[in-house]
Design a protein around this motif. Structure first.
Motif, mmCIF file in Angstrom:
data_model
loop_
_atom_site.group_PDB
_atom_site.id
_atom_site.type_symbol
_atom_site.label_atom_id
_atom_site.label_comp_id
_atom_site.label_asym_id
_atom_site.label_seq_id
_atom_site.Cartn_x
_atom_site.Cartn_y
_atom_site.Cartn_z
ATOM 1 N N ARG A 116 0.832 -1.211 0.000
ATOM 2 C CA ARG A 116 0.000 0.000 0.000
ATOM 3 C C ARG A 116 0.864 1.258 0.000
ATOM 4 N N CYS A 117 1.973 1.229 0.722
ATOM 5 C CA CYS A 117 2.888 2.379 0.724
ATOM 6 C C CYS A 117 3.497 2.588 -0.663
ATOM 7 N N SER A 173 3.323 5.872 -5.692
ATOM 8 C CA SER A 173 3.237 5.971 -7.155
ATOM 9 C C SER A 173 1.927 6.613 -7.593
ATOM 10 N N GLY A 174 1.111 7.069 -6.639
ATOM 11 C CA GLY A 174 -0.118 7.762 -6.959
ATOM 12 C C GLY A 174 -1.318 6.852 -7.129
ATOM 13 N N ASP A 177 -7.806 1.290 -6.937
ATOM 14 C CA ASP A 177 -7.448 1.159 -8.357
ATOM 15 C C ASP A 177 -7.242 -0.311 -8.681
ATOM 16 N N GLY A 178 -7.778 -0.718 -9.784
ATOM 17 C CA GLY A 178 -7.588 -2.099 -10.210
ATOM 18 C C GLY A 178 -6.321 -2.225 -11.038
ATOM 19 N N PRO A 227 -5.256 3.512 -15.028
ATOM 20 C CA PRO A 227 -4.303 4.629 -15.029
ATOM 21 C C PRO A 227 -4.455 5.473 -13.773
ATOM 22 N N SER A 228 -3.342 5.893 -13.244
ATOM 23 C CA SER A 228 -3.388 6.728 -12.040
ATOM 24 C C SER A 228 -3.458 8.192 -12.457
ATOM 25 N N GLY A 229 -4.231 8.963 -11.637
ATOM 26 C CA GLY A 229 -4.315 10.389 -11.843
ATOM 27 C C GLY A 229 -5.249 10.705 -12.908
#
Length: 65
Positions: free
Chosen positions: A46-47, A52-53, A58-59, A63-65
């Motif tokens: 989790r950290c 990494s955002g 999120d699966g 995409p992150s962000g």
């Protein structure tokens, strides 16, 4: 002779109960250590995701962000 046989059987049963109890204690200890290691790995993951955002919601491939 019968007295010896009864005593031997009683002692054998007592020994088996003691062995079973010791194994149960060892098994509990191993399960506890395993669960603590698993929780630590989840925390590390989790950290890493947070740095990494990504969030735990999120699966894979999201995409992150």
């Amino acid at each position: 002779m019968a007295s010896y046989a009864v005593t031997a059987l009683t002692e054998r049963a007592r020994w088996r109960r003691a062995q079973t109890e010791r194994w149960q204690e060892k098994k509990f200890d191993v399960y506890a250590r395993y669960s603590n290691a698993l929780k630590e790995q989840i925390w590390i993951t989790r950290c890493m995701c947070a740095s990494s955002g990504r969030t735990h919601r999120d699966g894979p491939g999201t995409p992150s962000g």
